[in-house]
Write a protein that holds these residues in place. Structure first.
Motif, PDB file in Angstrom:
ATOM      1  N   SER A 129       0.810  -1.216   0.000  1.00 55.68           N
ATOM      2  CA  SER A 129       0.000   0.000   0.000  1.00 55.68           C
ATOM      3  C   SER A 129       0.847   1.270   0.000  1.00 55.68           C
ATOM      4  CB  SER A 129      -0.930   0.011   1.215  1.00 55.68           C
ATOM      5  OG  SER A 129      -0.167   0.029   2.405  1.00 55.68           O
ATOM      6  N   PHE A 130       2.146   1.129   0.229  1.00 61.14           N
ATOM      7  CA  PHE A 130       3.021   2.301   0.171  1.00 61.14           C
ATOM      8  C   PHE A 130       4.377   1.863  -0.373  1.00 61.14           C
ATOM      9  CE2 PHE A 130       4.308   0.394   4.106  1.00 61.14           C
ATOM     10  CZ  PHE A 130       5.647   0.690   4.231  1.00 61.14           C
ATOM     11  N   ALA A 131       5.176   2.826  -0.761  1.00 56.37           N
ATOM     12  CA  ALA A 131       6.532   2.546  -1.246  1.00 56.37           C
ATOM     13  C   ALA A 131       7.482   3.566  -0.637  1.00 56.37           C
ATOM     14  CB  ALA A 131       6.583   2.615  -2.767  1.00 56.37           C
ATOM     15  N   GLU A 132       8.634   3.082  -0.224  1.00 58.36           N
ATOM     16  CA  GLU A 132       9.673   3.963   0.300  1.00 58.36           C
ATOM     17  C   GLU A 132      10.643   4.282  -0.823  1.00 58.36           C
ATOM     18  OE1 GLU A 132      11.425   1.787   3.493  1.00 58.36           O
ATOM     19  OE2 GLU A 132       9.718   2.116   4.821  1.00 58.36           O
ATOM     20  N   SER A 133      11.134   5.508  -0.804  1.00 58.88           N
ATOM     21  CA  SER A 133      12.084   5.932  -1.830  1.00 58.88           C
ATOM     22  C   SER A 133      13.246   6.663  -1.197  1.00 58.88           C
ATOM     23  CB  SER A 133      11.418   6.875  -2.828  1.00 58.88           C
ATOM     24  OG  SER A 133      10.939   6.183  -3.925  1.00 58.88           O
ATOM     25  N   ARG A 134      14.406   6.461  -1.785  1.00 58.24           N
ATOM     26  CA  ARG A 134      15.597   7.229  -1.418  1.00 58.24           C
ATOM     27  C   ARG A 134      16.090   7.906  -2.681  1.00 58.24           C
ATOM     28  NH1 ARG A 134      20.056   7.117   2.327  1.00 58.24           N
ATOM     29  NH2 ARG A 134      18.906   5.546   3.476  1.00 58.24           N
ATOM     30  N   VAL A 135      16.262   9.213  -2.610  1.00 60.38           N
ATOM     31  CA  VAL A 135      16.767   9.992  -3.741  1.00 60.38           C
ATOM     32  C   VAL A 135      18.202  10.375  -3.408  1.00 60.38           C
ATOM     33  CG1 VAL A 135      16.463  12.052  -5.144  1.00 60.38           C
ATOM     34  CG2 VAL A 135      14.456  10.888  -4.214  1.00 60.38           C
TER      35      VAL A 135
END
Length: 160
Positions: A129-135
């Motif tokens: 239901s969610f996604a984690e992101s690292r930029v």
């Protein structure tokens, strides 16, 4: 004889005065050169710090733009569609984790293989239901990122 002695005394005073003048001038020139060397180093350091600050500022802008694109995406494909321009994007899948790499030139225009490289990881959560992101923003092939940020996006039911 007093006239001769007085004349010699004046000549010695004059020579001593001239010698003192040259010594003072030499000391003043040495101090002036030291000040010039110190100021030159300060200005050179200032120029390098200014260049690095400009790179950091641009890296922050690129990371912010990427984070906004992440928040507007429900899947890695959406993210790639939002950010890909002029062939500047490449995607690598590592299981469920996706890494999108983007290239930008010094003026932050999208180009393939530019001076800036923006890597965006997309890691779906356990329930999807969610996604984690690292930029991470890199400059000129450096191994350490200039700037990094972490964000997450809701991509569950009801995300239009």
């Amino acid at each position: 004889m007093s006239k001769n002695g007085s004349a010699m005394s004046r000549d010695k005073k004059k020579k001593r005065h001239i010698t003192n003048f040259y010594l003072e001038t030499l000391v003043l020139a040495a101090v002036f050169m030291v000040v010039i060397l110190v100021l030159t180093r300060v200005f050179a350091l200032s120029g390098r710090l200014s260049s690095r600050a400009e790179i950091l500022t641009r890296a922050v802008h690129l990371a912010e733009n990427a984070a906004e694109a992440v928040s507007a995406s429900a899947a890695p494909g959406d993210l790639a569609e939002l950010l890909e321009e002029n062939g500047n994007a490449g995607q690598v899948w590592e299981g469920e984790r996706c890494v999108l790499s983007l290239g930008y030139d010094r003026d932050m225009n999208p180009v393939s293989g530019g001076d800036f490289r923006v890597d965006i990881t997309w890691q779906p959560g356990e329930d999807g239901s969610f996604a984690e992101s690292r930029v991470s923003v890199y400059w000129m092939g450096e191994t350490d990122p200039v700037y990094e940020l972490e964000t997450a996006v809701w991509c569950g039911p009801g995300n239009d």
